[in-house]
Design an enzyme around this catalytic site. Sequence first.
Site, PDB file in Angstrom:
ATOM      1  N   HIS A   1       0.731  -1.256   0.138  1.00  0.00           N
ATOM      2  CA  HIS A   1      -0.065   0.126   0.018  1.00  0.00           C
ATOM      3  C   HIS A   1       0.965   1.293   0.041  1.00  0.00           C
ATOM      4  O   HIS A   1       1.262   1.904   1.305  1.00  0.00           O
ATOM      5  CB  HIS A   1      -0.986   0.104   1.212  1.00  0.00           C
ATOM      6  CG  HIS A   1      -1.962   1.076   1.197  1.00  0.00           C
ATOM      7  ND1 HIS A   1      -3.117   0.928   2.009  1.00  0.00           N
ATOM      8  CD2 HIS A   1      -2.252   2.094   0.565  1.00  0.00           C
ATOM      9  CE1 HIS A   1      -3.960   1.957   1.726  1.00  0.00           C
ATOM     10  NE2 HIS A   1      -3.161   2.868   0.877  1.00  0.00           N
TER      11      HIS A   1
ATOM     12  N   HIS B   1       1.292   4.817  -2.469  1.00  0.00           N
ATOM     13  CA  HIS B   1       0.890   5.525  -3.710  1.00  0.00           C
ATOM     14  C   HIS B   1       2.106   6.029  -4.378  1.00  0.00           C
ATOM     15  O   HIS B   1       2.677   6.987  -3.531  1.00  0.00           O
ATOM     16  CB  HIS B   1      -0.337   6.739  -3.103  1.00  0.00           C
ATOM     17  CG  HIS B   1      -1.763   6.011  -2.771  1.00  0.00           C
ATOM     18  ND1 HIS B   1      -2.649   5.803  -3.553  1.00  0.00           N
ATOM     19  CD2 HIS B   1      -1.750   5.503  -1.493  1.00  0.00           C
ATOM     20  CE1 HIS B   1      -3.597   5.285  -2.771  1.00  0.00           C
ATOM     21  NE2 HIS B   1      -3.021   5.049  -1.222  1.00  0.00           N
TER      22      HIS B   1
ATOM     23  N   HIS C   1      -9.700   0.811  -1.436  1.00  0.00           N
ATOM     24  CA  HIS C   1      -9.509   1.304  -0.183  1.00  0.00           C
ATOM     25  C   HIS C   1     -10.962   1.264   0.459  1.00  0.00           C
ATOM     26  O   HIS C   1     -11.829   1.543  -0.265  1.00  0.00           O
ATOM     27  CB  HIS C   1      -9.160   2.826  -0.035  1.00  0.00           C
ATOM     28  CG  HIS C   1      -7.775   3.250  -0.343  1.00  0.00           C
ATOM     29  ND1 HIS C   1      -6.989   2.516  -1.539  1.00  0.00           N
ATOM     30  CD2 HIS C   1      -7.141   3.994   0.103  1.00  0.00           C
ATOM     31  CE1 HIS C   1      -5.775   2.920  -1.515  1.00  0.00           C
ATOM     32  NE2 HIS C   1      -5.669   3.855  -0.377  1.00  0.00           N
TER      33      HIS C   1
ATOM     34  N   GLU D   1     -11.428   3.304   5.789  1.00  0.00           N
ATOM     35  CA  GLU D   1     -10.425   4.394   6.256  1.00  0.00           C
ATOM     36  C   GLU D   1     -11.091   5.282   6.882  1.00  0.00           C
ATOM     37  O   GLU D   1     -10.988   5.098   8.073  1.00  0.00           O
ATOM     38  CB  GLU D   1      -9.460   4.855   5.021  1.00  0.00           C
ATOM     39  CG  GLU D   1      -8.591   5.826   5.490  1.00  0.00           C
ATOM     40  CD  GLU D   1      -7.673   6.572   4.303  1.00  0.00           C
ATOM     41  OE1 GLU D   1      -8.380   6.483   3.167  1.00  0.00           O
ATOM     42  OE2 GLU D   1      -6.634   7.116   4.595  1.00  0.00           O
TER      43      GLU D   1
ATOM     44  N   ASP E   1       1.655   4.120   2.535  1.00  0.00           N
ATOM     45  CA  ASP E   1       0.642   4.818   1.987  1.00  0.00           C
ATOM     46  C   ASP E   1       1.136   6.070   1.245  1.00  0.00           C
ATOM     47  O   ASP E   1       1.344   5.909  -0.092  1.00  0.00           O
ATOM     48  CB  ASP E   1      -0.465   5.404   3.043  1.00  0.00           C
ATOM     49  CG  ASP E   1      -1.815   5.711   2.582  1.00  0.00           C
ATOM     50  OD1 ASP E   1      -2.193   5.526   1.553  1.00  0.00           O
ATOM     51  OD2 ASP E   1      -2.768   6.212   3.326  1.00  0.00           O
ATOM     52  N   ASP E   2       1.425   7.032   1.738  1.00  0.00           N
ATOM     53  CA  ASP E   2       1.943   8.480   1.151  1.00  0.00           C
ATOM     54  C   ASP E   2       3.073   8.801   1.880  1.00  0.00           C
ATOM     55  O   ASP E   2       3.151   9.759   2.881  1.00  0.00           O
ATOM     56  CB  ASP E   2       0.947   9.500   1.053  1.00  0.00           C
ATOM     57  CG  ASP E   2      -0.390   9.131   0.365  1.00  0.00           C
ATOM     58  OD1 ASP E   2      -0.005   8.824  -0.889  1.00  0.00           O
ATOM     59  OD2 ASP E   2      -1.190   8.642   0.995  1.00  0.00           O
TER      60      ASP E   2
HETATM   61  N1  ADE Z   1      -4.662   8.609  -2.465  1.00  0.00           N
HETATM   62  C1  ADE Z   1      -3.618   8.535  -1.787  1.00  0.00           C
HETATM   63  N2  ADE Z   1      -3.557   8.323  -0.393  1.00  0.00           N
HETATM   64  C2  ADE Z   1      -4.801   7.944   0.036  1.00  0.00           C
HETATM   65  C3  ADE Z   1      -5.406   7.457   1.007  1.00  0.00           C
HETATM   66  N3  ADE Z   1      -4.910   7.433   2.465  1.00  0.00           N
HETATM   67  N4  ADE Z   1      -6.669   7.205   1.054  1.00  0.00           N
HETATM   68  C4  ADE Z   1      -7.428   7.483  -0.414  1.00  0.00           C
HETATM   69  N5  ADE Z   1      -6.886   7.727  -1.364  1.00  0.00           N
HETATM   70  C5  ADE Z   1      -5.640   8.043  -1.329  1.00  0.00           C
HETATM   71 ZN    ZN Z   2      -3.751   4.660   0.492  1.00  0.00          ZN
END
Ligand code: ADE
Ligand code: ZN
Length: 345
Positions: free
Chosen positions: A25, A27, A205, A208, A286-287
């Site tokens: 996971h 991005h 997703h 969340e 994630d990011d």
């Molecule tokens: N796009 C990038 N990060 C995300 C996240 N945590 N939840 C949904 N979309 C995303």
């Molecule tokens: Zn994500």
Amino acid sequence: MLDPANLTARRAQPRSAALPKAELHIHIEGSLEADMVFRLAARNGVQLPFAGVEDLRARYSFSNLGSFLELYYSCMAVLRTEEDFFDLADAYLARASKDGVRHAEIFFDPQAHVSRGVPLEAVVDGLGAAIAAAPSSYGMSAGLIACFLRDKGPDAAMDTLDQLLHHRDAIIGVGLDSAEVGYPPALFADVFAKARAQDLHCVAHAGEEGPPSYVWEALDLLCVERIDHGVRSLEDPDLVMRLVDEQVPLTVCPLSNVRLKVVERIEEHPIAAMLEAGLAVTVNSDDPAYFGGYVEDNFTAVAAGVGLDSQALRTLARNSLQAAFLDETTRKIHLDHLDAPADPH
Ligand code: ADE
Ligand code: ZN
């Protein structure tokens, strides 16, 4: 099942970097570091609405998913050419390999680029070239998962899938991301059915910010093989039972959950309860450019925050390899490395 006593040990902090693992996971656009934003802006002549790297970093303070997505999409303006996408993926792969990541399944957002006039070929060719070089450059493998932006709706997702199918061999699967609440998985049932018919892996997703019903829908209507995040599943005991029974992997992102206020503090993250419940939890970044760290930082943060010991970290690494879309021979090689006794030297 883990011994719950091991989940709360608070001895010397164990580290996971030496553990072979998969990251499932991430991005790729969320690995766009502030200094790369400015480097690519200069290379491409893109005017940025930030005074400098420090000004941009000062904005990494979010109240929810929506406030993050605004900055995330605005920084993407600097990604214009195949070379940009290569550099972005290459930087992530170099960094991830240092954290023991042996295989990564990397999300990208085709609609966020095509809508700005960037050809889909530039995106998939640039990312694909970095991935193709990863085994020799960094001793790891990777695959691409194209995510549909759920807030753009199902018709746009179907158009995007049709474009992606011209590059079928460049991707291993499809996912569903962006603003969750108000865009339930049910909207995308036809899109995912078409993707499944093309033998694409399916993830989404769910849970969340959205309710447990979105996780049920992702399982029942999209037939996903993994749930991304899924932390709100804990609110529904029947759902937990289903996820445990079917050992559906959950790609949990602890630092993201804190930064986006899904949980208030890392010490309150439910990951220990999830492991104790027998859920197939994995840890991911994630990011990472925006949320304070890569996968090892996430392992370290939960280990310290909720008190996971080295056995629990090994379980998380094992879960990631078991949840990856790998052939069984490669999976076994990674699992054997994970289980090999540590070299005393
Ligand atoms: N796009 C990038 N990060 C995300 C996240 N945590 N939840 C949904 N979309 C995303
Ligand atoms: Zn994500």
